[in-house]
Design a protein around this motif. Structure first.
Motif, PDB file in Angstrom:
ATOM      1  N   LEU A 288       0.819  -1.221   0.000  1.00  0.00           N
ATOM      2  CA  LEU A 288       0.000   0.000   0.000  1.00  0.00           C
ATOM      3  C   LEU A 288       0.847   1.264   0.000  1.00  0.00           C
ATOM      4  O   LEU A 288       0.472   2.274  -0.605  1.00  0.00           O
ATOM      5  CB  LEU A 288      -0.914   0.003   1.232  1.00  0.00           C
ATOM      6  CG  LEU A 288      -2.010  -1.063   1.285  1.00  0.00           C
ATOM      7  CD1 LEU A 288      -2.687  -1.046   2.651  1.00  0.00           C
ATOM      8  CD2 LEU A 288      -3.046  -0.836   0.193  1.00  0.00           C
ATOM      9  N   LEU A 289       2.018   1.219   0.696  1.00  0.00           N
ATOM     10  CA  LEU A 289       2.749   2.458   0.954  1.00  0.00           C
ATOM     11  C   LEU A 289       4.058   2.608   0.190  1.00  0.00           C
ATOM     12  O   LEU A 289       4.670   3.692   0.254  1.00  0.00           O
ATOM     13  CB  LEU A 289       3.069   2.550   2.462  1.00  0.00           C
ATOM     14  CG  LEU A 289       1.897   2.469   3.434  1.00  0.00           C
ATOM     15  CD1 LEU A 289       2.413   2.600   4.867  1.00  0.00           C
ATOM     16  CD2 LEU A 289       0.857   3.524   3.143  1.00  0.00           C
ATOM     17  N   SER A 290       4.544   1.588  -0.506  1.00  0.00           N
ATOM     18  CA  SER A 290       5.855   1.688  -1.152  1.00  0.00           C
ATOM     19  C   SER A 290       5.872   2.789  -2.207  1.00  0.00           C
ATOM     20  O   SER A 290       4.837   3.145  -2.786  1.00  0.00           O
ATOM     21  CB  SER A 290       6.250   0.352  -1.771  1.00  0.00           C
ATOM     22  OG  SER A 290       5.424   0.065  -2.883  1.00  0.00           O
ATOM     23  N   ALA A 310      10.347   7.141   4.724  1.00  0.00           N
ATOM     24  CA  ALA A 310      11.384   8.118   5.087  1.00  0.00           C
ATOM     25  C   ALA A 310      10.810   9.307   5.850  1.00  0.00           C
ATOM     26  O   ALA A 310      11.559  10.211   6.221  1.00  0.00           O
ATOM     27  CB  ALA A 310      12.103   8.617   3.828  1.00  0.00           C
ATOM     28  N   GLN A 311       9.493   9.284   6.104  1.00  0.00           N
ATOM     29  CA  GLN A 311       8.841  10.403   6.795  1.00  0.00           C
ATOM     30  C   GLN A 311       8.152   9.886   8.062  1.00  0.00           C
ATOM     31  O   GLN A 311       7.078   9.275   7.973  1.00  0.00           O
ATOM     32  CB  GLN A 311       7.829  11.089   5.876  1.00  0.00           C
ATOM     33  CG  GLN A 311       8.457  11.710   4.642  1.00  0.00           C
ATOM     34  CD  GLN A 311       7.451  12.427   3.762  1.00  0.00           C
ATOM     35  OE1 GLN A 311       6.383  12.845   4.235  1.00  0.00           O
ATOM     36  NE2 GLN A 311       7.771  12.570   2.485  1.00  0.00           N
ATOM     37  N   TYR A 393       8.775  -3.290  14.538  1.00  0.00           N
ATOM     38  CA  TYR A 393      10.035  -3.622  13.860  1.00  0.00           C
ATOM     39  C   TYR A 393       9.790  -4.091  12.427  1.00  0.00           C
ATOM     40  O   TYR A 393      10.430  -3.607  11.489  1.00  0.00           O
ATOM     41  CB  TYR A 393      10.781  -4.705  14.642  1.00  0.00           C
ATOM     42  CG  TYR A 393      12.132  -5.062  14.052  1.00  0.00           C
ATOM     43  CD1 TYR A 393      13.259  -4.304  14.350  1.00  0.00           C
ATOM     44  CD2 TYR A 393      12.273  -6.155  13.198  1.00  0.00           C
ATOM     45  CE1 TYR A 393      14.509  -4.625  13.802  1.00  0.00           C
ATOM     46  CE2 TYR A 393      13.507  -6.484  12.655  1.00  0.00           C
ATOM     47  CZ  TYR A 393      14.616  -5.726  12.965  1.00  0.00           C
ATOM     48  OH  TYR A 393      15.837  -6.041  12.421  1.00  0.00           O
ATOM     49  N   GLN A 394       8.862  -5.028  12.257  1.00  0.00           N
ATOM     50  CA  GLN A 394       8.666  -5.611  10.939  1.00  0.00           C
ATOM     51  C   GLN A 394       7.817  -4.733  10.022  1.00  0.00           C
ATOM     52  O   GLN A 394       8.115  -4.605   8.832  1.00  0.00           O
ATOM     53  CB  GLN A 394       8.034  -6.998  11.090  1.00  0.00           C
ATOM     54  CG  GLN A 394       8.983  -8.005  11.708  1.00  0.00           C
ATOM     55  CD  GLN A 394       8.315  -9.322  12.046  1.00  0.00           C
ATOM     56  OE1 GLN A 394       7.135  -9.350  12.386  1.00  0.00           O
ATOM     57  NE2 GLN A 394       9.057 -10.411  11.950  1.00  0.00           N
ATOM     58  N   VAL A 395       6.752  -4.145  10.557  1.00  0.00           N
ATOM     59  CA  VAL A 395       5.872  -3.335   9.713  1.00  0.00           C
ATOM     60  C   VAL A 395       6.598  -2.119   9.120  1.00  0.00           C
ATOM     61  O   VAL A 395       6.480  -1.861   7.921  1.00  0.00           O
ATOM     62  CB  VAL A 395       4.606  -2.908  10.488  1.00  0.00           C
ATOM     63  CG1 VAL A 395       3.765  -1.932   9.665  1.00  0.00           C
ATOM     64  CG2 VAL A 395       3.771  -4.136  10.847  1.00  0.00           C
ATOM     65  N   PRO A 396       7.404  -1.355   9.893  1.00  0.00           N
ATOM     66  CA  PRO A 396       8.156  -0.234   9.285  1.00  0.00           C
ATOM     67  C   PRO A 396       9.396  -0.692   8.526  1.00  0.00           C
ATOM     68  O   PRO A 396      10.173   0.137   8.061  1.00  0.00           O
ATOM     69  CB  PRO A 396       8.562   0.617  10.505  1.00  0.00           C
ATOM     70  CG  PRO A 396       7.804   0.090  11.653  1.00  0.00           C
ATOM     71  CD  PRO A 396       7.536  -1.349  11.353  1.00  0.00           C
ATOM     72  N   TYR A 403      13.076   5.780  13.042  1.00  0.00           N
ATOM     73  CA  TYR A 403      13.340   5.410  14.431  1.00  0.00           C
ATOM     74  C   TYR A 403      12.714   6.401  15.424  1.00  0.00           C
ATOM     75  O   TYR A 403      12.305   6.012  16.514  1.00  0.00           O
ATOM     76  CB  TYR A 403      14.841   5.315  14.696  1.00  0.00           C
ATOM     77  CG  TYR A 403      15.481   4.045  14.161  1.00  0.00           C
ATOM     78  CD1 TYR A 403      14.707   3.044  13.578  1.00  0.00           C
ATOM     79  CD2 TYR A 403      16.856   3.841  14.241  1.00  0.00           C
ATOM     80  CE1 TYR A 403      15.282   1.900  13.092  1.00  0.00           C
ATOM     81  CE2 TYR A 403      17.441   2.682  13.755  1.00  0.00           C
ATOM     82  CZ  TYR A 403      16.653   1.713  13.177  1.00  0.00           C
ATOM     83  OH  TYR A 403      17.229   0.560  12.695  1.00  0.00           O
ATOM     84  N   SER A 404      12.651   7.662  15.076  1.00  0.00           N
ATOM     85  CA  SER A 404      12.081   8.647  16.009  1.00  0.00           C
ATOM     86  C   SER A 404      10.610   8.366  16.297  1.00  0.00           C
ATOM     87  O   SER A 404      10.090   8.747  17.349  1.00  0.00           O
ATOM     88  CB  SER A 404      12.237  10.062  15.448  1.00  0.00           C
ATOM     89  OG  SER A 404      11.541  10.192  14.215  1.00  0.00           O
TER      90      SER A 404
END
Length: 458
Positions: A288-290, A310-311, A393-396, A403-404
């Motif tokens: 969906l998001l790539s 990246a956001q 961890y896996q979804v992002p 990381y923030s």
């Protein structure tokens, strides 16, 4: 009178018998302090170490291995002393209390002895043919026999029931899997040296915690600890509040369905996401998001695409939505089961009085769901310092740019351990996580207990 006197004499004989049994067992366990607990071979010569040497500490293997106080052996000797006291004081405190003390003491002794026996391979890494000595085996056998004896006596005195014995496997699981590993908390206060092992590594006080809370500004609010604590707690608060609200709404909607077939269909449909692995969920989200092939970016068109990976600003909403979507079925079924248990005569009486469906929900259903909501809230508060590793961890996709917004205590511990190979700081973060969680549970339970004592956990 003769019957009562005979019974009293029998009790005295039983007490003396228990005194002798516990005394002999405690003395036998204590005597093993002089026997060898570990046998090993070093440079073709056979050596042995007594329990006393393991407690005091000793330099062995030609000065290459320095043994510090072995906690497990020390525990066994302390248990031996307690068992002797239980036997001596059995006439004063009674058979029941003496047997309870003996049972608890021998459970600890057996567990400590088993931990010692399974860990001797790491105790002397420079030696060969490391074996368990007769002192350890004797102490284990004696403590195990007294454990069985104490449990039998408690069963005869109706302190333990058949159901208690059925619960023993589960209790052993919790002791071995959940409580004995708690000894690993010492890692948080040590500078681990893999050459000498965990127990022999030097202590470094609170240095690991200082590293966790250290920042360039010297302020807690700029540290890794602050970031992972804030993310973990805020996400979990959102999960608890929104998960409860959506779960109650969906549960009420399911309860209002007249058709049982439709109710089962919707229950199954909304429960399916709960059964999907986060690995699969991660690829669904990626589809969906790539940037290149993502459905959302294709719909937005060229020049308007969003680089989601990246956001960080988008991810609090994405992660909360995914959690609600995945858990709504589970939460709804819990509340549905509570709604089904409400007496229907209350609703019928409300209808006779002219109450609308909305009034029935707000005046009957929601107030009667209060105990369930409070119980689930307190159980979730107990996990507020923990996060779902797969979700964060896996979804992002472990994107460093996120990381923030996605770094929580659990993902921080994993990265610190697997990427930096820093077991000490990882352990410090886990200890910090457990202490804060424990304090929060006690605080919330105290507040609930003051407001509504019946709904408190303890």
């Amino acid at each position: 009178m003769g019957k009562a006197k005979g019974k009293s004499t029998l009790d005295e004989l039983d007490s003396k018998k228990i005194l002798i049994e516990y005394l002999i067992a405690g003395i036998l366990m204590a005597v093993t302090i002089k026997l060898f607990w570990v046998g090993y071979t070093y440079k073709s010569k056979n050596y042995s170490l007594s329990a006393l040497s393991l407690i005091k500490g000793k330099t062995v293997c030609g000065g290459k291995v320095e043994l510090t106080t072995n906690v497990c052996v020390l525990l066994v000797m302390i248990c031996a002393g307690i068992l002797i006291l239980a036997g001596i004081l059995s006439a004063v405190i009674g058979r029941k209390k003496a047997s309870i003390i003996a049972m608890i003491t021998t459970v600890v002794a057996v567990a400590a002895n088993l931990v010692f026996a399974t860990g001797i391979g790491n105790l002397l890494d420079k030696a060969k043919n490391v074996t368990v000595g007769k002192g350890s085996l004797l102490a284990l056998a004696v403590s195990f026999l007294i454990l069985i004896r104490a449990m039998y006596l408690l069963w005869k005195m109706s302190v333990l029931s058949t159901l208690d014995f059925m619960a023993i496997p589960g209790m052993l699981y919790f002791v071995i899997n959940n409580y004995i590993p708690m000894l690993g908390i010492v890692i948080a206060f040590k500078k681990i040296d893999y050459r000498v092992g965990i127990m022999n590594s030097p202590w470094n006080g609170l240095d690991n915690f200082k590293q966790l809370f250290a920042t360039s500004t010297g302020s807690f609010f700029g540290s890794d600890a602050w970031l992972i604590t804030k993310n973990t707690m805020l996400y979990n608060l959102a999960f608890i509040v929104l998960g409860t609200v959506v779960g109650v709404l969906v549960g009420i909607c399911l309860a209002e369905l007249i058709s049982k077939g439709l109710q089962k269909f919707f229950q199954t449909s909304i429960l399916l996401p709960q059964l999907i692995s986060y690995v699969i969920v991660a690829y669904i989200v990626y589809a969906l998001l790539s940037n290149d092939a993502g459905l959302i970016n294709h719909a937005l068109g060229e020049g308007k695409s969003i680089n989601f990976y990246a956001q960080p600003k988008w991810w609090p909403f994405i992660l909360i939505f995914i959690y609600i979507w995945k858990m709504v079925g589970y939460n709804a079924i819990i509340f549905l089961s509570s709604i089904v248990g409400i007496d229907h005569s209350i609703y019928e009486a409300a209808k006779v009085d002219g109450a609308t469906k909305m009034q029935q929900i707000t005046k009957i259903t929601l107030p009667l769901l209060k105990p369930t909501v409070i119980t689930l809230f307190m159980l979730n508060i107990g996990r507020i310092m923990y996060s779902d590793f797969g979700l964060f961890y896996q979804v992002p996709m472990d994107s460093g740019a996120l990381y923030s917004a996605t770094n929580t205590i659990d993902t921080y511990v994993y990265r610190c351990l697997m990427t930096l190979n820093n077991i000490s700081t990882s352990s410090a973060a886990c200890t910090y996580q457990a202490i804060i969680g424990f304090i929060l549970v006690l605080t919330v339970n105290a507040i609930v207990r003051r407001k509504d004592k019946e709904n408190a956990l303890f």
